[in-house]
Every structure is written in C-alpha cells, then in structure tokens.
Design an enzyme around this catalytic site. Structure first.
Site, mmCIF file in Angstrom:
data_model
loop_
_atom_site.group_PDB
_atom_site.id
_atom_site.type_symbol
_atom_site.label_atom_id
_atom_site.label_comp_id
_atom_site.label_asym_id
_atom_site.label_seq_id
_atom_site.Cartn_x
_atom_site.Cartn_y
_atom_site.Cartn_z
ATOM 1 N N ASP A 1 -2.334 34.493 22.047
ATOM 2 C CA ASP A 1 -1.254 34.954 22.911
ATOM 3 C C ASP A 1 -0.088 33.983 22.736
ATOM 4 O O ASP A 1 -0.209 32.784 22.992
ATOM 5 C CB ASP A 1 -1.741 34.970 24.362
ATOM 6 N N GLY B 1 4.467 41.427 9.553
ATOM 7 C CA GLY B 1 4.593 40.322 8.616
ATOM 8 C C GLY B 1 5.785 40.335 7.688
ATOM 9 O O GLY B 1 5.905 39.456 6.839
ATOM 10 N N CYS C 1 14.268 44.221 19.096
ATOM 11 C CA CYS C 1 14.903 45.451 18.594
ATOM 12 C C CYS C 1 15.249 46.342 19.782
ATOM 13 O O CYS C 1 15.118 47.561 19.727
ATOM 14 C CB CYS C 1 14.017 46.163 17.584
ATOM 15 N N CYS D 1 5.233 35.895 17.013
ATOM 16 C CA CYS D 1 4.785 37.291 17.143
ATOM 17 C C CYS D 1 5.013 37.959 15.792
ATOM 18 O O CYS D 1 5.956 38.726 15.617
ATOM 19 C CB CYS D 1 5.546 38.006 18.238
ATOM 20 N N ALA D 2 4.169 37.663 14.825
ATOM 21 C CA ALA D 2 4.524 37.862 13.425
ATOM 22 C C ALA D 2 4.197 39.225 12.842
ATOM 23 O O ALA D 2 4.827 39.640 11.877
ATOM 24 C CB ALA D 2 3.833 36.776 12.582
ATOM 25 N N ASP E 1 10.244 36.675 17.748
ATOM 26 C CA ASP E 1 10.629 38.088 17.663
ATOM 27 C C ASP E 1 9.676 38.837 18.591
ATOM 28 O O ASP E 1 8.638 39.336 18.170
ATOM 29 C CB ASP E 1 10.501 38.564 16.215
#
Length: 836
Positions: free
Chosen positions: A259, A183, A341, A179-180, A288
C-alpha cells in the site's frame, strides 16, 4: 492502441466473473462502448461553472472531451536503439500511409508529438474505418505489435508520458514509483536511470578512459549506480507491472507490492563506525495516484455514465496519505511529482496544498516552477480558487446539487438543512482540506498553486492530466493524514496536522504493523483497464525455482493465494462494520517468493564465467536465485549492487518483493550435460550486460544472408564432418566445443544492421541454434528484412515429424500385411478338400 489505465477499482468493461470474495463483477452495460452517449449533465455543469476555463474555451474543450482519443506510442530502450527503430518506421511505413487517399483526400499519417524530444513519441488521428480498409495500416499494425512484443515500442497515452520528464531523473539516482502498474511510466524512469551506460561499459571493459560523472553517476565500471523501485498495492496489477518492465532487461530495478500510503521504510547497512541502521531516502519519487480518472473520458466512455462528484471526494484522503508518505521518503533537496488523470481540483490542487501545509509550509516543501520542462507542451496553470460540488439526497432520492466555495459555506448549508430536512444527507468526505487554502499572511508563505500544470484535451488533442512538482527543502514530520485537528474521532474537519520537524524525523525506524498491513483496501489506479494490460495480467506468473510453487492456473497465476495489503472487515454490533487491528503477518504467510544471492566464490558461477572468459572485473557477487535453499538449480539472475543491498537487508523484514534482476543463465537440461564444461545457456535478456566483459566464445556475423538463415531456421545442420550452409558463422562455430556462445553483430547500414546486436547461439554436436523465441525472430525478420509472415523452419521438429510419419507408415504397412495374410489364410481354410 493506447496503454492507458482506468481507476477507482470499479472493474473493467466486458469483464465477467466473480471476485475473490464471491461478489459478482459482471458488467451490467446493455450497449457496446461505441453506443454509449457521451453526455452527463452534472459532469458538464461542474466543469462549466467551476471556474476552470472561460465559456468559449470550455465549449472547445468539451467538444474534444466527447471525441475519440488518438492512438499513441513511444519508441523505447536505449536512445541509439530507439532512434534506429524510429528511422525504420519513418522510412518504411510513413510513405506508404501518406500515399493512401480516402474519399479523394490524402490520409493523415502518424505524426510526432511536438511536446517530446527526438521524435520518439507519435500519435495517429486516422479514423478506424480508414485504418481497417487499407493494407498499409495493416502492415503498420503488425510492425507495432511485433516491436511492442520485442520491447522497442510502448503503446502509451501521450499525457501519461509527461510526469517522468518533469521528474528530471538522471543516472545514479534512486527513484520510487509509488503506484506504478501497469508500468509504462516505470519503463520511462528505468530508461532515464540507465542513461547511455552501454558505451561507457564498453570503454571500461576495454580499459579505455570514460567519464564516470558526466550527466549522472556511472562509477560502477561504466554502469549506472541508480535504482528504480516500482510498487503497486494490487497483486495482479503488480503482475502487469512485471510484464511491462521485464522487457527492458534492466538490472537496476525492484518491483514491490505494498500500500503506497504506508510504504515501508527500507533498511540499509549502518554507516562506517556505527551499529545503528540507516534508512533509504529517494532522490526522486513519482506519486501517480489512484484517481477518479475523469480526464480519461475520451478513451473510457464509462466515465460518462458513472461520473459523480463523490468519486473525487472519496479518493482525496487516500491521495493525500500517499503524497505525504512520498514526501517522508524523499531526501532533502529531492523532487516528487504528484499526478492524476483527473481534472478535479479536489484530487489535485487541494491535495497538494494540504500536503504542503501539513509539512510545515513552503519553508519545508515548495512547488517547483517547471515551465522550462517540455517547453513545447501546451499547458494551463494550476488553480488557486475552485468550488466543491456535492449532491445531497434523502434516501437516494430528491437530489440537490450544491456548489460550495469554502468549508464554512458547507457547514452553514448542512446546518440549515439539518433544521429544515433532517433526513437529507451530504457527503461525509467533505473536509476542510478539499477547499482552497485560506489567504497566507505573506507572499512568502503563500502556496503558489499556479505552478501546478493542467493539460486539457483541446490543447494538443490528448486526455486530461494534472502534474505538480514538489521539492523537499527540509526534514518533515507530520501527523497521520485524516486525523481530526480537534482530536474528535469521526469529525468531518479532518486535515493533516503539522508538527515540529526534527532531524531525520521522517525516517520510520522499523516495519510496524501499519507498515505491513493497511487498515482498508486501496482502489486500483484507474476506472478501466485496457485489454492489453488485462492480457498481460493473465500472462503473468511469478518466476520460481521452488517445485512447490511451480504449479500454475490456466490464466498463468500461481496456485498460492496472493498476499494482499488489506484486512477484511467483520460484522460488529448492530450490523456495523469493524476493521480488525492490523497485525504483521508471519514469514510463512507473507513470503511467497524467494530471493537468495549466491556467494562470490560459488563454483557454478565460477565455472560459467571461466567458460566464457569473463573479465575478473565483472562482479561475481550479484547473482540471484529464486528458491528457498539458495541453490543454482535452474535460473540465475543478475542485479545491481544497490538492489542486492536492499534485498539482502529487507527480505526478512516483511517487504514484499515481486521481481528483481535480469535472467542471465538458464540450466541446459540434456542427458550428457556432465560431459559439458558449462551446461548453462546465455539468455537474450541478460546477454548485453555480460558480453562487453567476455573474452571467449564470441562469434561475429557480418553477413546479412547468414543472419537471415539463423533467423529463419532453427537447428540448421552443423556436422563435425561435412558441409554446412552457415558461411563464416558456421566456420567459427565449428572451432568451438559444445555449449553456448555470443553472436556479435556490429552496426552496419550496408548490410541492413541499423544497430549493434548481441544474441546467444547454442553449438550442438550436429547443429547450431539462435536462442531467440519465435516472436523475437519474427520481429527481427519484419524489422530487418520486411518479412511480414515468415515461416520459421524447425529442423528438429520436422525431423521428428518425418520419423513419426515414417513409423506410422511402417506400422500401417505392417498392419495391412497382417490383414492380407489373415485373409489369405481364411480363403485357404475355406477351400474344398482336394482342390489345388
């Protein structure tokens, strides 16, 4: 300044407009961000009574939570370049800021974050009203903007820099960032994969010995053999991702759009002597995942208004499915980092524990003790016990908050209210897997969740973050996460079901329909997007050489509709929503970009490499073009060998590749190009990859003044006969035919060159030009010559302007002459007959 992320796909503050389906995405806030009250009784109550911290420490943490987040940034690129730019920053800007006083007190300058090595991560806690008032801060801001544009600085939140360090990536490894977008973590991973290959390549090209296995795998003639695949499910966010990673100019990188929870298996060539295809497994995986983002409340004030316990409950299953897919794609002995987060254990420890149980327990997947990673990082251990908060209601009213300690207590409470208040509704997202795991029969089978890492805002003045490091010990095979353990559709007792593992059982043999199209849309990464990331999205445009695809909208996006990893829901009987069965899209529907490799003996490539005297050891078969016909028309990209293998074997299997390769050559479109030996320009992005292997058309610059002239002037005169003002650089250029060449500048502190540079220069018939755009020129002038607002002189443009003004003046003069002649004729025609 922070390059953080929102999440949950809830829109960005200030955004106005409509989504693709026509829905209104207007922000309905009535007050500016600065006026939002950072209060939410339910938010505070959950973290105060949930057993996270003792009361005194909680009060300290909550005070930080309601304050602004310090600005932070990281020096990027190769370590040598990053340290050089850092030193310029320390020597030029820190003393000027330190000298500032506000209300009789010295202003606190930016400081290195102690948790990270080599003083490459910095933060600044100075209040905005101070920053806006004093000139040294304005100069520092210009430096940040210029170096960020040049790719030497990444403005990134401190806690988001932690996961790549815990992943322990080394050159030669194959890494997946699931899930970049946008970036910033991918950029860190790419730097780690490439390591210090520049010096090794230089030695290899000079036929000197070098260590190909020290601290990684550099067996490709000094180049790292590793690869990063950076993925995001959303097309626009993938655009941000491309914008971020392209600045790094790394050929060992592929960007995909899938996905993450059903990321497709990547086919590889059969093993020698076999016809059965193999499937790529990763040494490292970063998950992440999308989350509620409540740890970002310091920079995202909207969290205070909209936080509910159902944010985390609604995302738990998606997070679990992404983590499970990441573990399936991981090699035995490989490492996966799961991070959010959010501070909510429903999104953190609960996901990790459920995934380990679904894989067959700690004999298959174990939590890694990472207390030795970033030893200066202040952290708290993960939770082994927690409570789950839910708010029940009757038709949206009469709300009651409930704290559940176990799944059984939830069922009992729900059963009680079903009798007393049948209309009262609880969340349908509460499953057994959101609660702490039951006691294990032995210590060996217990999941040591205390090995997870929690970073609270008060520990080192950051946002909140959660990290867990998992190691795969054996092959795994699991049922689809979210399937009912009782086999009843719609049951709330949903949890992944462990099944017997078998050798290579977690390798998906081919792209199924589920691999290609998910059953429901996934939320984006965070609740809010920073303005900088949104701007990157608007600037993004998929590069292509197909004229049919070159049309772009005003915001820089392609006119063709992006391919989304979602299926639309259609109304069913009684107004219910039915999701159609996923189906694999045809090639014409799903393939929007083209990635074709040129043959090893392509004559255009051969001519170019011969023109620059490139060593025969440099690979000839890694040049990529972006058009359907596979022709060298406009741009040529260079990729690593592994990237080529993956693209070649999977481009027709439904994989959505968004970006791959570094631009190496661009066609030079001029009228007399047929008379040139190589009508192709070297590109600043790829020139450092090629230069060590070049034997021709190399210009050296040792003079600070000569380099300054090349930066400040575009197309300075270089006539065949006559004088020029380019010194030794000009003399070397005079000996060359028309075409591009390498400008080599070695590190020389006495001349103000803090690190080695290689830049492309074009030799025109009567001039020369440094092939660097204005933004990069200005960044170099600021970095090397401390010029804040340089005026770049473009001799060609000025000459054209002078000629246009001259033509305009001549036309005006001619028109005025004609007018005067007409007036004179008129006067003579009106004169009385016989007069003189």
């Amino acid at each position: 300044m922070g390059r953080g992320r929102g999440g949950g796909g809830r829109g960005r503050g200030g955004f106005r407009g409509k989504n693709k389906k026509g829905g209104d995405r207007r922000d309905v806030r009535t007050e500016p961000w600065s006026d939002i009250r950072r209060e939410n009784a339910l938010f505070e109550s959950y973290y105060k009574t949930g057993g996270f911290l003792d009361e005194k420490e909680f009060e300290q943490m909550w005070k930080y939570m309601a304050s602004d987040l310090p600005n932070s940034f990281r020096f990027t690129g190769t370590k040598a370049d990053a340290l050089a730019v850092r030193e310029i920053f320390k020597k030029r800007y820190i003393p000027a800021i330190t000298a500032v006083e506000f209300e009789g007190e010295p202003v606190q300058p930016p400081e290195p974050v102690k948790a990270f090595p080599d003083e490459l991560v910095w933060h600044m806690k100075t209040h905005k009203k101070v920053i806006r008032r004093y000139k040294p801060f304005a100069e520092f801001q210009r430096f940040l903007v210029a170096e960020t544009t040049a790719g030497n600085i990444s403005r990134q939140e401190v806690v988001s820099m932690i996961p790549p360090h815990f992943l322990d990536v080394r050159p030669g490894m194959v890494v997946l960032d699931m899930c970049a977008a946008p970036g910033s973590k991918s950029a860190q991973l790419a730097e780690m994969i490439h390591g210090d290959e520049e010096e090794r390549v230089k030695r290899a090209a000079s036929n000197e010995s070098f260590n190909a296995t020290d601290d990684g795998d550099y067996s490709d003639d000094g180049r790292s053999t590793g690869l990063l695949i950076a993925n995001d499910t959303d097309y626009k966010r993938a655009g941000m991702l491309v914008h971020q990673v392209k600045r790094l100019n790394f050929p060992n990188l592929i960007v995909t759009q899938h996905d993450a929870s059903i990321f497709p298996s990547i086919e590889m060539p059969p093993a020698p002597g076999s016809t059965k295809p193999q499937y790529l497994k990763f040494d490292r995986v970063l998950a992440d995942v999308p989350c509620s983002g409540d740890g970002t409340a310091r920079k995202n004030p909207n969290v205070w208004q909209k936080w509910t316990p159902r944010d985390g409950l609604g995302l738990h299953n998606l997070q679990l499915r992404i983590l499970m897919r990441g573990l399936q794609l991981l090699k035995k002995g490989g490492r996966l980092v799961y991070s959010t987060c959010s501070l909510n254990p429903v999104e953190n420890e609960a996901v990790v524990a459920s995934a380990i149980q679904a894989c067959g327990g700690t004999s298959k997947v174990q939590l890694v003790d990472c207390s030795n990673a970033l030893p200066e990082l202040i952290r708290k251990p993960g939770l082994n016990q927690w409570k789950v908060l839910d708010t029940s209601h009757i038709n949206g009213e009469e709300k009651i908050n409930h704290m559940f300690t176990s799944y059984e207590s939830f069922l009992n409470t729900k059963e009680k209210y079903e009798k007393e208040e049948p209309a009262r509704q609880f969340s349908n997202k509460i499953t057994r897997s959101v609660f702490p795991p039951v006691d294990a029969p032995s210590e060996a089978e217990r999941i040591p969740l205390e090995r997870c890492v929690r970073v609270y805002p008060h520990l080192q003045d950051t946002g909140g973050f959660f990290i867990a490091v998992l190691e795969k010990l054996d092959d795994i095979k699991v049922a689809q996460p979210g399937a009912s353990s009782k086999g009843k559709a719609g049951s709330t007792d949903a949890t992944p079901v462990p099944v017997q593992a078998s050798e290579h059982s977690d390798a998906t043999p081919q792209l199924s329909a589920e691999d290609a199209v998910p059953s429901a849309p996934s939320p984006t990464k965070r609740k809010l997007e920073d303005t900088e990331d949104d701007a990157a999205s608007k600037r993004f445009r998929t590069e292509t050489e197909d004229p049919a695809q070159d049309a772009t909208n005003k915001d820089g996006t392609t006119t063709s509709e992006p391919v989304n990893d979602t299926t639309s829901s259609t109304p069913g009987p009684n107004g219910t929503s039915q999701t159609p069965q996923p189906r694999l899209k045809s090639e014409s529907q799903s393939q929007k970009e083209y990635f074709e490799y040129l043959p090893k003996d392509d004559p255009t490539v051969s001519d170019i490499l011969s023109f620059f005297g490139i060593s025969p050891r440099f690979p000839r078969d890694r040049f990529l073009v972006r058009n359907k016909e596979g022709l060298a028309l406009n741009k040529m990209y260079y990729t690593s060998e592994l990237a080529k293998t993956i693209i070649t074997h999977n481009k027709d299997r439904g994989m959505r590749f968004i970006h791959c390769g570094v631009v190496m050559f661009v066609s030079h479109k001029i009228k007399d190009k047929d008379a040139m030996k190589a009508p192709w320009r070297l590109q600043n992005e790829g020139i450092k990859i090629l230069e060590p292997w070049a034997g021709k058309r190399i210009i050296t610059c040792k003079s600070r003044d000569e380099f300054y002239r090349l930066l400040i002037e575009m197309f300075p005169k270089l006539p065949k006969d006559g004088s020029h003002e380019l010194g030794e650089v000009g003399e070397q250029l005079m000996q060359l035919d028309i075409g591009c060449c390498f400008l080599r500048i070695e590190q020389d502190e006495s001349q103000g060159f803090p690190f080695r540079m290689v830049l492309p220069v074009w030799r025109h018939p009567g001039s020369a030009n440094l092939m660097v755009d204005k933004d990069d020129r200005k960044a170099m002038l600021l970095r090397l010559f401390n010029e804040e607002n340089p005026r770049i002189i473009n001799h060609v443009m000025e000459k054209a302007k002078e000629e246009a003004e001259k033509e305009s003046a001549e036309a005006t003069e001619e028109a005025e002459g004609e007018t005067e002649a007409k007036e004179e004729d008129t006067e003579m025609g009106d004169a009385p007959v016989g007069t003189e």
